[in-house]
Design a protein around this motif. Structure first.
Motif, PDB file in Angstrom:
ATOM      1  N   LEU A 196      41.904  30.183  48.274  1.00  0.00           N
ATOM      2  CA  LEU A 196      43.334  30.476  48.324  1.00  0.00           C
ATOM      3  C   LEU A 196      43.634  31.880  47.814  1.00  0.00           C
ATOM      4  CD1 LEU A 196      46.220  29.521  48.887  1.00  0.00           C
ATOM      5  CD2 LEU A 196      46.269  28.541  46.574  1.00  0.00           C
ATOM      6  N   THR A 197      42.870  32.334  46.819  1.00  0.00           N
ATOM      7  CA  THR A 197      43.114  33.673  46.277  1.00  0.00           C
ATOM      8  C   THR A 197      42.953  34.752  47.345  1.00  0.00           C
ATOM      9  OG1 THR A 197      40.804  33.703  45.521  1.00  0.00           O
ATOM     10  CG2 THR A 197      42.493  33.107  43.905  1.00  0.00           C
ATOM     11  N   GLY A 198      41.941  34.601  48.199  1.00  0.00           N
ATOM     12  CA  GLY A 198      41.739  35.579  49.263  1.00  0.00           C
ATOM     13  C   GLY A 198      42.854  35.541  50.293  1.00  0.00           C
ATOM     14  N   MET A 201      46.033  37.059  48.823  1.00  0.00           N
ATOM     15  CA  MET A 201      45.893  38.508  48.665  1.00  0.00           C
ATOM     16  C   MET A 201      46.131  39.217  49.991  1.00  0.00           C
ATOM     17  SD  MET A 201      42.653  40.674  47.208  1.00  0.00           S
ATOM     18  CE  MET A 201      42.685  42.465  47.121  1.00  0.00           C
ATOM     19  N   GLU A 202      45.530  38.701  51.064  1.00  0.00           N
ATOM     20  CA  GLU A 202      45.721  39.319  52.373  1.00  0.00           C
ATOM     21  C   GLU A 202      47.190  39.266  52.797  1.00  0.00           C
ATOM     22  OE1 GLU A 202      43.708  41.113  53.735  1.00  0.00           O
ATOM     23  OE2 GLU A 202      41.667  40.455  53.330  1.00  0.00           O
ATOM     24  N   MET A 203      47.845  38.127  52.552  1.00  0.00           N
ATOM     25  CA  MET A 203      49.246  37.979  52.925  1.00  0.00           C
ATOM     26  C   MET A 203      50.129  38.963  52.161  1.00  0.00           C
ATOM     27  SD  MET A 203      49.783  35.693  55.305  1.00  0.00           S
ATOM     28  CE  MET A 203      51.515  35.307  55.047  1.00  0.00           C
ATOM     29  N   GLU A 204      49.904  39.045  50.856  1.00  0.00           N
ATOM     30  CA  GLU A 204      50.750  39.923  50.046  1.00  0.00           C
ATOM     31  C   GLU A 204      50.522  41.386  50.389  1.00  0.00           C
ATOM     32  OE1 GLU A 204      52.227  40.442  45.426  1.00  0.00           O
ATOM     33  OE2 GLU A 204      50.712  38.935  45.938  1.00  0.00           O
ATOM     34  N   LEU A 220      48.656  48.996  44.833  1.00  0.00           N
ATOM     35  CA  LEU A 220      48.817  47.549  44.969  1.00  0.00           C
ATOM     36  C   LEU A 220      47.480  46.890  45.273  1.00  0.00           C
ATOM     37  CD1 LEU A 220      50.606  45.002  45.228  1.00  0.00           C
ATOM     38  CD2 LEU A 220      50.911  45.591  47.644  1.00  0.00           C
ATOM     39  N   LEU A 221      46.688  47.496  46.144  1.00  0.00           N
ATOM     40  CA  LEU A 221      45.373  46.962  46.490  1.00  0.00           C
ATOM     41  C   LEU A 221      44.499  46.818  45.252  1.00  0.00           C
ATOM     42  CD1 LEU A 221      42.996  46.234  48.344  1.00  0.00           C
ATOM     43  CD2 LEU A 221      42.651  48.687  48.730  1.00  0.00           C
ATOM     44  N   ARG A 222      44.433  47.861  44.434  1.00  0.00           N
ATOM     45  CA  ARG A 222      43.596  47.826  43.234  1.00  0.00           C
ATOM     46  C   ARG A 222      44.077  46.745  42.268  1.00  0.00           C
ATOM     47  NH1 ARG A 222      40.190  52.072  42.330  1.00  0.00           N
ATOM     48  NH2 ARG A 222      40.301  51.711  40.081  1.00  0.00           N
ATOM     49  N   GLU A 227      43.206  41.288  39.939  1.00  0.00           N
ATOM     50  CA  GLU A 227      43.814  39.999  39.601  1.00  0.00           C
ATOM     51  C   GLU A 227      43.095  38.851  40.293  1.00  0.00           C
ATOM     52  OE1 GLU A 227      47.989  37.669  40.615  1.00  0.00           O
ATOM     53  OE2 GLU A 227      48.014  39.854  40.390  1.00  0.00           O
ATOM     54  N   HIS A 228      42.830  38.997  41.585  1.00  0.00           N
ATOM     55  CA  HIS A 228      42.211  37.915  42.340  1.00  0.00           C
ATOM     56  C   HIS A 228      40.719  37.784  42.039  1.00  0.00           C
ATOM     57  CE1 HIS A 228      45.545  36.568  44.903  1.00  0.00           C
ATOM     58  NE2 HIS A 228      45.980  37.801  44.784  1.00  0.00           N
ATOM     59  N   ARG A 229      40.063  38.884  41.720  1.00  0.00           N
ATOM     60  CA  ARG A 229      38.646  38.797  41.343  1.00  0.00           C
ATOM     61  C   ARG A 229      38.497  37.999  40.051  1.00  0.00           C
ATOM     62  NH1 ARG A 229      33.835  42.086  42.169  1.00  0.00           N
ATOM     63  NH2 ARG A 229      32.374  41.678  40.469  1.00  0.00           N
ATOM     64  N   THR A 230      39.380  38.256  39.082  1.00  0.00           N
ATOM     65  CA  THR A 230      39.342  37.519  37.819  1.00  0.00           C
ATOM     66  C   THR A 230      39.569  36.027  38.062  1.00  0.00           C
ATOM     67  OG1 THR A 230      40.154  39.433  36.586  1.00  0.00           O
ATOM     68  CG2 THR A 230      40.412  37.271  35.552  1.00  0.00           C
ATOM     69  N   ALA A 231      40.545  35.710  38.919  1.00  0.00           N
ATOM     70  CA  ALA A 231      40.843  34.311  39.224  1.00  0.00           C
ATOM     71  C   ALA A 231      39.672  33.645  39.935  1.00  0.00           C
ATOM     72  CB  ALA A 231      42.101  34.224  40.085  1.00  0.00           C
ATOM     73  N   PHE A 232      39.020  34.382  40.841  1.00  0.00           N
ATOM     74  CA  PHE A 232      37.874  33.830  41.575  1.00  0.00           C
ATOM     75  C   PHE A 232      36.731  33.515  40.619  1.00  0.00           C
ATOM     76  CE2 PHE A 232      33.817  34.123  43.681  1.00  0.00           C
ATOM     77  CZ  PHE A 232      34.009  33.461  44.882  1.00  0.00           C
TER      78      PHE A 232
END
Length: 251
Positions: A196-198, A201-204, A220-222, A227-232
């Motif tokens: 879901l994180t991926g 991220m693509e949607m946002e 924003l990308l960075r 944020e999503h790498r930490t969650a993953f």
């Protein structure tokens, strides 16, 4: 007769079904439950993607219910506007059969990201014939297809066939009637296999980044990547994803 948009969850897919007569027009009373169901869909981490369709064997949506239009301006809160302003971080697949007209096109179809249609699907904005404007939906249509095609639809009141819509990049595929929902589910399940994180991220990045300048998009990308790498890593028990290095800082 039901006048609502049903919501159910199947295999991590949120399914929205428009249910209001043969042509599935949108009555004023349908916007509030639709908004509430969209919020539930976006807040549920067990659901990764949605499908928006008309009830079985009926049109996708032939526009607003003319009988309820006089009450639409009195809506408080303004649910149609609230729906359009949602921060939609999950994709939605549109499954279109028959008529997709007026607000069905400008307010519902433009909420979707991938679109499948049957050969009998027709797209248009007939309201221009009665002197009615696009109620802000026209700008969203212009973001999604070339200006010349959007203005032709909006100003002539003509209909596009499914093939014309595909040639205009308004839809992705044309399928037989019996394959419409199965094909939408096939694509949805394929996307739902991803974390879901991926997906979010693509949607946002796509939706928010479209309105940003290059340096803002990079920033924003960075931020989202970290944020999503930490969650993953947290969800995977410390296992790192495939290495991805953002572009160097824009000069």
């Amino acid at each position: 007769m039901n006048k609502t948009i049903h919501y159910e969850i199947v295999d991590q897919v949120g399914i929205f079904t428009i249910d209001n007569g043969k042509q599935n027009v949108m009555s004023t009373s349908m916007y509030e439950p639709f908004y509430q169901n969209l919020c539930a869909f976006l807040e549920d981490d067990e659901v990764k993607i949605g499908i928006l369709r008309g009830s079985q064997g009926r049109s996708f949506c032939a526009g607003d219910d003319i009988k309820s239009l006089e009450r639409a301006a009195d809506l408080d809160p303004d649910y149609p506007m609230m729906i359009q302003c949602l921060n939609r971080t999950k994709p939605v697949i549109g499954a279109v059969k028959g008529w997709c007209l007026g607000q069905g096109l400008l307010h519902l179809l433009t909420l979707t990201d991938i679109r499948i249609a049957t050969a009998d699907a027709k797209f248009g904005f007939p309201e221009i014939q009665y002197g009615m404007g696009g109620a802000s939906g026209a700008t969203r249509l212009g973001y999604q297809i070339p200006q010349t095609l959007a203005m032709y639809l909006l100003l002539t009141g003509d209909y596009y066939s499914a093939q014309q819509a595909k040639d205009s990049f308004m839809i992705n595929e044309i399928v037989d009637d019996e394959k419409l929902f199965p094909r939408a589910m096939e694509i949805a399940r394929r996307i739902a296999r991803h974390p879901l994180t991926g997906i979010t991220m693509e949607m946002e990045l796509y939706q928010v980044g479209m309105d940003m300048q290059r340096k803002q998009r990079h920033s924003l990308l960075r931020s989202l990547y970290k944020e999503h790498r930490t969650a993953f890593e947290k969800a995977a028990g410390g296992r790192k994803p495939i290495e991805f290095k953002p572009l160097q800082q824009a000069k």
